[in-house]
Design an enzyme around this catalytic site. Structure first.
Site, PDB file in Angstrom:
ATOM      1  N   HIS A  36      -0.698   4.914   9.506  1.00 24.57           N
ATOM      2  CA  HIS A  36      -1.242   3.558   9.468  1.00 24.57           C
ATOM      3  C   HIS A  36      -1.961   3.237  10.778  1.00 24.57           C
ATOM      4  O   HIS A  36      -1.328   3.090  11.821  1.00 24.57           O
ATOM      5  CB  HIS A  36      -0.078   2.581   9.222  1.00 24.57           C
ATOM      6  CG  HIS A  36      -0.496   1.168   9.015  1.00 24.57           C
ATOM      7  ND1 HIS A  36       0.420   0.148   8.863  1.00 24.57           N
ATOM      8  CD2 HIS A  36      -1.718   0.602   8.912  1.00 24.57           C
ATOM      9  CE1 HIS A  36      -0.227  -0.995   8.695  1.00 24.57           C
ATOM     10  NE2 HIS A  36      -1.531  -0.751   8.735  1.00 24.57           N
ATOM     11  N   HIS A  42       0.590   4.366  13.833  1.00 26.26           N
ATOM     12  CA  HIS A  42       1.999   4.737  13.665  1.00 26.26           C
ATOM     13  C   HIS A  42       2.170   5.379  12.299  1.00 26.26           C
ATOM     14  O   HIS A  42       1.244   5.401  11.492  1.00 26.26           O
ATOM     15  CB  HIS A  42       2.906   3.510  13.829  1.00 26.26           C
ATOM     16  CG  HIS A  42       2.607   2.429  12.828  1.00 26.26           C
ATOM     17  ND1 HIS A  42       1.665   1.459  13.046  1.00 26.26           N
ATOM     18  CD2 HIS A  42       3.103   2.191  11.596  1.00 26.26           C
ATOM     19  CE1 HIS A  42       1.606   0.650  12.011  1.00 26.26           C
ATOM     20  NE2 HIS A  42       2.465   1.079  11.092  1.00 26.26           N
ATOM     21  N   ASP A  44       4.547   5.280   8.941  1.00 21.00           N
ATOM     22  CA  ASP A  44       5.576   4.532   8.224  1.00 21.00           C
ATOM     23  C   ASP A  44       6.383   5.492   7.356  1.00 21.00           C
ATOM     24  O   ASP A  44       5.882   6.025   6.369  1.00 21.00           O
ATOM     25  CB  ASP A  44       4.938   3.419   7.382  1.00 21.00           C
ATOM     26  CG  ASP A  44       4.397   2.299   8.257  1.00 21.00           C
ATOM     27  OD1 ASP A  44       5.170   1.765   9.071  1.00 21.00           O
ATOM     28  OD2 ASP A  44       3.199   1.960   8.139  1.00 21.00           O
ATOM     29  N   LYS A 187     -13.572   1.085  -0.314  1.00 23.08           N
ATOM     30  CA  LYS A 187     -13.991  -0.307  -0.429  1.00 23.08           C
ATOM     31  C   LYS A 187     -12.860  -1.093  -1.040  1.00 23.08           C
ATOM     32  O   LYS A 187     -12.897  -2.300  -1.132  1.00 23.08           O
ATOM     33  CB  LYS A 187     -15.234  -0.393  -1.307  1.00 23.08           C
ATOM     34  CG  LYS A 187     -16.478   0.013  -0.542  1.00 23.08           C
ATOM     35  CD  LYS A 187     -17.664   0.161  -1.460  1.00 23.08           C
ATOM     36  CE  LYS A 187     -18.778   0.914  -0.744  1.00 23.08           C
ATOM     37  NZ  LYS A 187     -19.686   1.564  -1.683  1.00 23.08           N
TER      38      LYS A 187
HETATM   39 MN    MN Z   1       2.715   0.122   9.157  1.00 20.95          MN
END
Ligand code: MN
Length: 229
Positions: A36, A42, A44, A187
């Site tokens: 992410h 980071h 997840d 998009k």
């Molecule tokens: Mn996250």
């Protein structure tokens, strides 16, 4: 599972005996990691438990090296269907930035009662993903949300200096795209009612592939080569 004693006595880097991390599970709990690129990149880390995805944000990502303990901040539970999300969260929204489905598979608890182990802050489990495999631990470190994600010694362990899995395998487990490609191509934004983004994206990827191969059919290639000569 009572293999602790068996494993304690062996160094699976030095013996060809099986560690027991390849045993088949009867339950398929989902495991996944989303890379992410929010304000800070980071990873997840999510494990299905009691109908939700228990979630930890791992700033440095996982390491296959048992000597390395990675900080994993426990964050709020996510819905199961979040586990197939890949795309871009609009700027200004919570978690705004690109999300890549980085690894995906199942996890097999090594504790008799996985929920009790979770509550106690001491979880042992086998991951069966595409990138992360074998025995792992998640340990709470006393302060409330701070946990550590640690690889346990087995045949899937690697020296960090020799193999940094986040650098060696940076791309999407679902579409093979880079972070940049997802950001540019995507998009789409997060629709909470879209049941299975995963299937959608795979279909799109297949479509794109077929288009490419059919437009450059074998005959055409042969013809154009002949013409040039
Ligand atoms: Mn996250």
């Amino acid at each position: 599972m009572a293999l602790n004693e068996y494993r304690r006595k062996r160094n699976f880097n030095k013996t060809p005996e099986p560690s027991g991390s390849k045993i088949k599970s009867t339950k398929n709990y989902r495991y996944l990691i989303q890379k992410h690129a929010a304000s800070h990149l980071h990873y997840d880390f999510r494990l299905e438990l009691n109908g939700v995805l228990k979630s930890w944000a791992v700033p440095k990502g996982p390491s296959l090296d048992p000597k390395i303990k990675r900080l994993a901040m426990h964050v709020e539970d996510h819905p199961i269907e979040y586990g197939s999300f890949q795309g871009t969260i609009p700027k200004g929204q919570y978690g705004g930035g690109t999300v890549m489905l980085w690894d995906k598979g199942t996890w097999l608890p090594q504790d008799e009662n996985p929920y009790a182990a979770y509550q106690a802050g001491n979880m042992k489990f086998i991951l069966r993903g595409k990138k992360l495999k074998g025995l792992w631990k998640l340990i709470r470190t006393g302060t409330e949300n701070s946990w550590l994600l640690i690889k346990t010694q087995d045949e899937y362990a690697q020296d960090q200096a020799e193999y940094d899995v986040t650098l060696k395998e940076p791309n999407s487990v679902m579409t093979k795209q880079t972070m940049e490609q997802i950001a540019n191509n995507s998009k789409k934004v997060w629709h909470s009612n879209r049941a299975d983004e995963d299937t959608q994206n795979i279909k799109l990827a297949k479509k794109a592939k077929t288009k490419k191969t059919s437009s450059v059919s074998k005959n055409k290639v042969v013809k154009s080569v002949k013409k040039k000569r």
